[in-house]
Design a protein around this motif. Sequence first.
Motif, PDB file in Angstrom:
ATOM      1  N   GLU A   1      -9.168   2.580   0.308  1.00 40.51           N
ATOM      2  CA  GLU A   1     -10.047   1.432   0.550  1.00 40.51           C
ATOM      3  C   GLU A   1      -9.298   0.113   0.403  1.00 40.51           C
ATOM      4  OE1 GLU A   1     -13.960  -0.838  -1.309  1.00 40.51           O
ATOM      5  OE2 GLU A   1     -13.455   1.174  -2.042  1.00 40.51           O
TER       6      GLU A   1
ATOM      7  N   GLU B   1      -6.949  -0.527   3.343  1.00 34.91           N
ATOM      8  CA  GLU B   1      -7.666  -1.011   4.532  1.00 34.91           C
ATOM      9  C   GLU B   1      -8.018  -2.486   4.392  1.00 34.91           C
ATOM     10  OE1 GLU B   1     -11.091   1.310   5.595  1.00 34.91           O
ATOM     11  OE2 GLU B   1      -9.971   3.192   5.355  1.00 34.91           O
TER      12      GLU B   1
ATOM     13  N   THR C   1      -4.869  -4.624   4.567  1.00 39.75           N
ATOM     14  CA  THR C   1      -4.384  -4.656   5.942  1.00 39.75           C
ATOM     15  C   THR C   1      -5.189  -5.649   6.776  1.00 39.75           C
ATOM     16  OG1 THR C   1      -3.572  -2.384   5.805  1.00 39.75           O
ATOM     17  CG2 THR C   1      -3.971  -3.253   8.013  1.00 39.75           C
TER      18      THR C   1
END
Length: 186
Positions: free
Chosen positions: A92, A95, A98
Motif C-alpha cells: 500500500e 503504491e 509511487t
Amino acid sequence: DVHDGVRSGLITLAQLQEVPLFEAYRFSALMEHPDLAAPSMQRRLLYEAIRRMLSAQVYDVIDTTKAALKEYAPAHPDEVRRLPVLVSFSGEMRERSTALKRFLFKHLYRHPRVMETTGHAQEIVRALFDAYMARPEEMRAAFTARALEGDRYGRARVVADFIAGMTDRFAVREHERLTGRRLLQE
C-alpha cells in the motif's frame, strides 16, 4: 522536494491535495490542529503534513522490514543476499509513494523552470570539465598536482572528482571566473 516545490511556487497545496499520500497527512494535521487552516498558517500546515508523511513512510519501512526478517529469519549475511528484498515499503505504501513520485515528476521535476535550470547546470559542469582538462592549474593545488601526474584518463578522473566536490555556489562562481558568463544566480 514537496517543500521546495511549494516554497518555489512551482506547485501548490491545492495541487498536492490530489495526491492521496500527502492529502491523508494534511487532513490528519488539520483534524488535530484546526487553526492550521488559516491562510497565515499554510507554511506550518505544509511542514506538519510533510513531517507526518515522512514519519509514516519511515515506520512503514521499519514494520515491513521487521515482518520480512521474522518471516525469513536469515542467520548469516550470505543468506540475506539470496533472499528477496527484505527492506521495502508495504504494498500500500509503495503504491501511494509511487503516486506522489508521479505527481512530482509531472508538476515539479519536468516543470519548464526546473528543466531550464537543469540545462544551465549541465552546461556549467561541461564547461568546468573542459576548462580544467585544458588548464588543470585552474584547480586547487592538490588537484592540479594529481591531474598533471597521470594520463588523460587519470586527469579526467581528477577533474571529475574536483567538480563533484563543489557546492552549487562555488561551481557557479568558478564557471563565471573561467568563462566570463553567468548562467545561474547564486
